[in-house]
Write an enzyme that holds these catalytic residues in place. Structure first.
Site, PDB file in Angstrom:
ATOM      1  CE  LYS A 273      -3.318   2.594   2.888  1.00  8.60           C
ATOM      2  NZ  LYS A 273      -4.191   2.576   4.097  1.00  8.60           N
ATOM      3  CG  ASP A 278      -5.522   7.931   4.672  1.00 10.36           C
ATOM      4  OD1 ASP A 278      -6.413   8.608   4.115  1.00 10.36           O
ATOM      5  OD2 ASP A 278      -5.743   6.884   5.314  1.00 10.36           O
ATOM      6  CE  LYS A 285      -6.676   8.663   8.068  1.00  8.89           C
ATOM      7  NZ  LYS A 285      -7.378   7.595   8.786  1.00  8.89           N
ATOM      8  CG  ASP A 296      -1.970   5.117   4.988  1.00 10.95           C
ATOM      9  OD1 ASP A 296      -1.882   4.045   5.609  1.00 10.95           O
ATOM     10  OD2 ASP A 296      -3.028   5.511   4.467  1.00 10.95           O
ATOM     11  CG  ASP A 355      -9.983   7.582   6.603  1.00 11.44           C
ATOM     12  OD1 ASP A 355      -8.902   7.516   5.977  1.00 11.44           O
ATOM     13  OD2 ASP A 355     -10.048   7.783   7.837  1.00 11.44           O
ATOM     14  CD  GLU A 357      -6.728   5.312   2.428  1.00 14.79           C
ATOM     15  OE1 GLU A 357      -7.727   5.420   3.161  1.00 14.79           O
ATOM     16  OE2 GLU A 357      -5.591   5.019   2.886  1.00 14.79           O
ATOM     17  NE  ARG A 359     -11.174  -0.994   3.560  1.00 13.66           N
ATOM     18  CZ  ARG A 359     -11.817  -1.196   4.709  1.00 13.66           C
ATOM     19  NH1 ARG A 359     -12.977  -1.818   4.710  1.00 13.66           N
ATOM     20  NH2 ARG A 359     -11.299  -0.802   5.854  1.00 13.66           N
TER      21      ARG A 359
HETATM   22  N1  BES Z   1      -4.400   4.400   6.896  1.00 10.18           N
HETATM   23  C1  BES Z   1      -5.571   4.156   7.641  1.00 10.18           C
HETATM   24  C2  BES Z   1      -5.380   3.091   8.721  1.00 10.18           C
HETATM   25  C3  BES Z   1      -4.511   3.481   9.877  1.00 10.18           C
HETATM   26  C4  BES Z   1      -5.056   4.077  10.991  1.00 10.18           C
HETATM   27  C5  BES Z   1      -3.164   3.192   9.876  1.00 10.18           C
HETATM   28  C6  BES Z   1      -4.254   4.400  12.067  1.00 10.18           C
HETATM   29  C7  BES Z   1      -2.367   3.517  10.957  1.00 10.18           C
HETATM   30  C8  BES Z   1      -2.917   4.113  12.056  1.00 10.18           C
HETATM   31  C9  BES Z   1      -6.695   3.670   6.718  1.00 10.18           C
HETATM   32  O1  BES Z   1      -6.676   4.183   5.439  1.00 10.18           O
HETATM   33  C10 BES Z   1      -7.970   4.098   7.339  1.00 10.18           C
HETATM   34  O2  BES Z   1      -8.203   5.266   7.413  1.00 10.18           O
HETATM   35  N2  BES Z   1      -8.767   3.144   7.775  1.00 10.18           N
HETATM   36  C11 BES Z   1      -9.989   3.431   8.404  1.00 10.18           C
HETATM   37  C12 BES Z   1     -11.029   2.467   7.881  1.00 10.18           C
HETATM   38  C13 BES Z   1     -12.430   2.811   8.277  1.00 10.18           C
HETATM   39  C14 BES Z   1     -12.875   4.083   7.596  1.00 10.18           C
HETATM   40  C15 BES Z   1     -13.333   1.656   7.908  1.00 10.18           C
HETATM   41  C16 BES Z   1      -9.810   3.281   9.916  1.00 10.18           C
HETATM   42  O3  BES Z   1      -9.076   2.379  10.327  1.00 10.18           O
HETATM   43  O4  BES Z   1     -10.350   4.081  10.648  1.00 10.18           O
HETATM   44 ZN    ZN Z   2      -4.888   4.745   4.722  1.00  9.35          ZN
HETATM   45 MN    MN Z   3      -7.697   6.008   5.289  1.00 11.04          MN
END
Ligand code: BES
Ligand code: ZN
Ligand code: MN
Length: 502
Positions: A273, A278, A285, A296, A355, A357, A359
Site C-alpha cells: 500500500k 492519507d 480525518k 501510510d 477513508d 482507501e 483497500r
Molecule cells: N491508513 C488508515 C489506517 C490506519 C489508521 C493506519 C491508524 C495507521 C494508524 C486507513 O486508510 C484508514 O483510514 N482506515 C480506516 C477504515 C475505516 C474508515 C473503515 C480506519 O481504520 O479508521
Molecule cells: Zn490509509
Molecule cells: Mn484512510
C-alpha cells in the site's frame, strides 16, 4: 558499517571496544561469565571477575558496564553486557542484550568493535541466526534520519567496522553467509525507514517511482516499469483511480521485478500500500496526529526495501513488487461517500467512506497481480486502525486464504522476530460488506474492522494463493520516538529465502 566474522580469542582482538556477555546469578552471587568473558578474564588475571564481584553489574538483561585499560586484553575498552539468568536466557534476552550493547556503542562513539555476544548459544538457534540478529540490531541502532536538519549532528556516531566473534577454532560457513544476508537486509530496512520518515511533500508517488527506478539502475537483475494514470484508465482500475481523484500528485503503479531464481519459475508477488498521505479524503480525518498518515506508504516502503535486500544479496528467488501509489486528498474532484466505482475485476464498489482507501487501491493491484501468474501473493498495508486496537504494536495481523502460506509467513516472522499473528478470514464476516447499490461496500462497520477489510480484499484474491499483512500497528512508532520501524522487511526477506529453500 562493515561486518566480519572471526574465530579468535577475545583478549587478542585489537579493537576500540570488546563486547562480552555475563549472566545474572540466580542467587546472591556475582554474575557468571560466558565462555568469551571467561577467556578474557583469564588473560586479564581475573580483573573482570573481580569487578563483577564488587557488584558493579548485576548481569540483569540489558545492563552494561564499561571498563577502560584492562591489562592483558588488546582492546581499548571492554563492555560487559548483562544477559539475565542462564535459566531464562533465550531469544528475547539475546536481542535485548544486543540492543543495549548497540546503544552503548553509539554513545561511546567507538570506530570499531568486537562483539562476542554471538558466541553465546541461544536456545536451538544456529550461529547464523545469532549473526543475522547481531548485524541487524547494530545497523538499526545506528540508523539516523537527519537529512532535513539544517545543522547536521557532526558528532554523529560512526561505527565503521564490527567483528562478530566466536571463541571456537572455526566459524560455520552458514554464519558467513548470514552476515552478507543480514547486511543486505539492513540496507532494505534502512530504505524502508527512510521512505517512511520522509515528509509527504517530498515522498510523493512520483518520488517512490523514482526511487524504484534508482534501485533498478543500481542493482543487477532488477527491472522496473511504472504505469501512469492513462495506463490505469486503460486497465479500468476504477477503484485506484477514485482514490487519487482529489490529489494534484499523479498516481503511479510501480512494478519492480527481481529475477534471481530459475527462469520461468513463478514469482512471489509483494503488493505494498503506497498512500503517500492519507487525509481520509472527504471523510476527513481529525487533525490530531494526522501527520502520522505520511507513514501510510509503509507497505510500499517495505516492498521496495525487501526487493532491495533480496536483489542486493543476489538471492536465488523470483520476486515482483507491485506498489500502487497515490495520495488520499479532499477537494472538488475528490470521490464522495456514496460514489459507486467499477474495479479492474469488474466488481462494483459503493464507497461509503473515502477513508477506507487502502483497500480500494489494493483491490485493483491484486487483480493486476493475476497477470504475473504468481506462485503466491502477499499484500502489506497500514490498512486499519482497528488492527492497532486488536493487536497493538507487537505483531502484525495475518490473514490468508491458504493455510500453508500463512504458516510460512508466521515461521518467517518468528525467525526474524518481526512477528505476525493469525486473524480469522471467515465467510461469516462477509455480509457486513453488503451494499444496496453495488456488489459491495468498502466498509463493514465498527465490529471487527481489520477482519472486514481483509474480507473485502479476499474478494479480489479468489484466483490467488494470497495473504494479507495489516501492519498499521508495527510500521512506525508515535510520540518521542516517532519514526518508521522498517517492519516487515526482515519478515519478507526471510519468507522469500525460506521459499527458495534457504
Ligand atoms: N491508513 C488508515 C489506517 C490506519 C489508521 C493506519 C491508524 C495507521 C494508524 C486507513 O486508510 C484508514 O483510514 N482506515 C480506516 C477504515 C475505516 C474508515 C473503515 C480506519 O481504520 O479508521
Ligand atoms: Zn490509509
Ligand atoms: Mn484512510
Amino acid at each position: 558499517m562493515e561486518f566480519s566474522i572471526r574465530a579468535a580469542a577475545p583478549q587478542s582482538v585489537k579493537t576500540g571496544c570488546l563486547v562480552l556477555g555475563v549472566f545474572h546469578a540466580a542467587g546472591a552471587g556475582a554474575p557468571e561469565l560466558t565462555r568469551a568473558a571467561a577467556a578474557a578474564d583469564r588473560a586479564a588475571r581475573g580483573r573482570l571477575a573481580a569487578v563483577l564481584a564488587q557488584g558493579d553489574l548485576s548481569g540483569k538483561t540489558g545492563r552494561t558496564l564499561l571498563l577502560h585499560g584492562v591489562a592483558g586484553v588488546a582492546a581499548e575498552r571492554v563492555l560487559l553486557v548483562g544477559l539475565g539468568t542462564q535459566k531464562e536466557f533465550g531469544e528475547r534476552a539475546y536481542l535485548d542484550a544486543l540492543r543495549a550493547a548497540a546503544g552503548t556503542l553509539r554513545e561511546l562513539g567507538a570506530r570499531d568493535a568486537a562483539v562476542y555476544l554471538t558466541d553465546v548459544k541461544v536456545g536451538r538457534r544456529a550461529p547464523a541466526w545469532n549473526v543475522r540478529h547481531a548485524a541487524l540490531a547494530l545497523r538499526d541502532a545506528f540508523y539516523r534520519f537527519d537529512q532535513l536538519k539544517s545543522k547536521k549532528n557532526d558528532a554523529a556516531p560512526r561505527l565503521a567496522s564490527v567483528t562478530l566473534g566466536f571463541v571456537g577454532a572455526s566459524v560455520p560457513e552458514a554464519a558467513r553467509e548470514a552476515v552478507r544476508e543480514a547486511a543486505a537486509t539492513a540496507d532494505g530496512v534502512a530504505l524502508a525507514r527512510t521512505l517512511g520518515n520522509l515528509p509527504p511533500n517530498i515522498c510523493t508517488p512520483s518520488y517512490l517511482a523514482d526511487e524504484a527506478r534508482k534501485l533498478a539502475r543500481q542493482i543487477p537483475k532488477l527491472r522496473v516499469e511504472v504505469l501512469e494514470r492513462r495506463d490505469m484508465e486503460r486497465l479500468r482500475m476504477g477503484a485506484m483511480l477514485s482514490v487519487t481523484r482529489g490529489s494534484h500528485q499523479p498516481p503511479k503503479l510501480i512494478v519492480l521485478r527481481y529475477a534471481g531464481g530459475a527462469k520461468g519459475k513463478a514469482p512471489i508477488v509483494l503488493v505494498g500500500k503506497g498512500i503517500t498521505f492519507d487525509t481520509g479524503g472527504i471523510s476527513l480525518k481529525p487533525a490530531g496526529e494526522m501527520d502520522e498518515m505520511k507513514f501510510d506508504m509503509s507497505g510500499a516502503g517495505s516492498v521496495l526495501g525487501a526487493l532491495r535486500a533480496l536483489a542486493g544479496m543476489k538471492a536465488p528467488v523470483n520476486v515482483v513488487g507491485i506498489v500502487p501509489a497515490c495520495e488520499n486528498m479532499p477537494g472538488g474532484a475528490a470521490s464522495r461517500p456514496g460514489d459507486v466505482v467499477t474495479t479492474m475485476s469488474g466488481q462494483t464498489v459503493e464507497i461509503l467512506n473515502t477513508d477506507a482507501e487502502g483497500r480500494l487501491i489494493l483491490c485493483d493491484a491484486l487483480t493486476y497481480a493475476e497477470r504475473l501468474k504468481p506462485d503466491a501473493v502477499v499484500d502489506i498495508a497500514t490498512l486499519t486502525g482497528a488492527c492497532v486496537i486488536a493487536l497493538g504494536h507487537v505483531v502484525a495481523g495475518l490473514f490468508a486464504n491458504d493455510a500453508r502460506l500463512a504458516d510460512q509467513l508466521r515461521d518467517a516472522g518468528d525467525e526474524a522476530w518481526d512477528r505476525v499473528w493469525p486473524m480469522p478470514l471467515l465467510e461469516d464476516y462477509q455480509e457486513q460488506l453488503r451494499s444496496n447499490f453495488a456488489d459491495m461496500a468498502n466498509i463493514g462497520g465498527r465490529p471487527a474492522g481489520s477482519v472486514t477489510a481483509a474480507c473485502y480484499l479476499s474478494r479480489f484474491a479468489k484466483k490467488l494463493r494470497w495473504a494479507h499483512l495489516d501492519i498499521a500497528g508495527v510500521a512506525y512508532k508515535s510520540g518521542r520516538d516517532k519514526g518508521s520501524t522498517g517492519r516487515p522487511v526482515p519478515l519478507l526477506v526471510r519468507f522469500a529465502l525460506a521459499r527458495a529453500g534457504r
